[in-house]
Design an enzyme around this catalytic site. Sequence first.
Site, mmCIF file in Angstrom:
data_model
loop_
_atom_site.group_PDB
_atom_site.id
_atom_site.type_symbol
_atom_site.label_atom_id
_atom_site.label_comp_id
_atom_site.label_asym_id
_atom_site.label_seq_id
_atom_site.Cartn_x
_atom_site.Cartn_y
_atom_site.Cartn_z
ATOM 1 C CD GLU A 388 -2.786 -1.450 -0.056
ATOM 2 O OE1 GLU A 388 -3.021 -0.176 -1.016
ATOM 3 O OE2 GLU A 388 -3.342 -2.363 -0.555
ATOM 4 C CG HIS A 391 -0.893 1.261 -4.558
ATOM 5 N ND1 HIS A 391 -1.165 1.139 -5.714
ATOM 6 C CD2 HIS A 391 -1.451 -0.046 -3.800
ATOM 7 C CE1 HIS A 391 -1.319 -0.092 -6.118
ATOM 8 N NE2 HIS A 391 -1.829 -0.765 -4.971
HETATM 9 ZN ZN LIG Z 1 -2.518 -2.811 -4.885
#
Ligand SMILES: [Zn+2]
Length: 598
Positions: A388, A391
Amino acid sequence: MAAKLRKREEIPAQYKWDLSHIYPDDAAWEAALADVLASGKKFAAWEGKVAENPRQAIREYFDLNQQAEPVFSYAFLRGETDNGDPVAQGLRARASQMGVQLSTAMSFFEPELLSLDDALLAEIAADPAMADYDAFLRNLIRQKPHTLPAEQEKLLAMMGQVAQAPNHIFGMLTDVDMSFPPVQMPDGTTAELTEGTYSQFIRSEDREVRKSAFDGIMNTYGSFGSTIAATYNGSVQNDVFQARARHYATARDARMEPLEIPTSVYDNLISEVHAAIPVLNEYLALRKALMGLDELHMYDLYTPMVKDFHMELSYDKAFDLVLEGLKPMGEDYLAKLREARVGGWIDVYPSKGKSSGAFSSGNLRDVHPYVLLNHNDNLSDTFTIAHELGHSMHSFYSNTNQPAPKSDYSLFVAEVASTCNEATMIRHLLKTFADDKKALAYLLNHFLEQFRTTVFRQTMFAEFELIAHTMAEQGQPLTRESLSKAYYELNQKYYGAVCTVDENIANEWMRIPHFYRSYYVYVYATGLCAAVSLSDKILSEGESAVRDYRKFLSAGCAVPPIDALKLAGIDMSSPEPIRRALGVFKDTLAQFKAVIMA
Ligand SMILES: [Zn+2]
């Protein structure tokens, strides 16, 4: 049994995200919402007048979108941590109402812009004063030959609900009406089988349990096979119709051209993965041997090959491990991760009413990304943190280096930064845990499974979609028989050299919801291959590769996604990165063998 869920107020503030960075309180959000609605009304005055001053209309269009973003994000994020809170749900409902109002108020904009002269659009796109909008205009110009006269566009829009029908029917049938036979447990009891519990049963070490779950799922889908084939046929026929109506040669072109992805990317993926099937079989043969089986069946593929491994990783320990594993990404990257850790970016623990799963939301340019986790103290959730934050860092670098209209990265690269973090971390941790055989075996097994399920399996899905759409385009009927035959043959091709390919695997295509969003699954496979190639470069070349990688992270959508990856030295229009990633798969398999045999 899992520990009782905490209430949100029982969780210390340092482990919760801080939404006051967006608005100090709900009252400030209310004021911002009112401002956006007023701006929306003002923008509506452009209707019929875009041609008078297109440059100014474009600026105001993007300003309005920018203004609306925090209003959406705040309402969305606020609802995620307590889905039972009526105040938060009220905010969310009103934000989505605002969305409908805005898109209605702005709906004239793109058609009016598209109706401008080609030469004028090209002139605006080349105007240095409009440089912030050049990517948007580039896409608009490419879209033009596929945009129909206003009356026909209106007809297509009116068809929208009908076009969605196959997806809705599939959802209703499989989520609501369908039920599965219970699974026989070793202690004589039975357990409920659902799509949700299937993923646990299919990993069971008890072969009867996983076989019973597998048969229960596959045979039940099979008993609805004709209905599902008719439903999927509707979806494929709609893809073909939409593509033809918009003057694309094929349904695949209609999906890939707007994203600026050449179809050679798709074809390269399939041919390179085919070339690596012998390595997959070598992996399956090892699995068969380690599991001590005479026959490896389709229901034997998901059981972990490494047993008795658990690493107790509290969130703080897990985060330290992420920082350790991502050291190769460079000091400024790590500094940003440390800032994210204490800066109110991350909502860590599960609590009552909180959404499950994990995500990163990176749309707030002027604030920072927000990350939702549901951390349990294990290694798998530690990888989720790295994923995460990958991202988040992609959003952060693109947001800080690009103007708003060029900061959103493309779907094609959406999973690259996240999986690059995972791959880098796994391979770096192999060194950290060099003396711990169990940890090594666990990490290698995890990585190998990621390849099997993401690269091989998703590529097989991509191949299936291509076959189905090509059949429809050639006027061949899509029936239960023809689709299941194609799917079974693919399983034979991928697994047949080592596995006993059970007959009811032919029904598996019937349960894949992603097929109703056509030509999308290949992105998982290409994304992982790009990510593994990038991490391989970073680990072997060091600083210069890290510098190039940063250029990719910073590119947003300023250039087409293939060119963004080229900035990091990866050319996805050639087979090379797929080949390189599959080479890493081969090496990982050799390492795994060495560890297991030692
Ligand atoms: Zn992802």
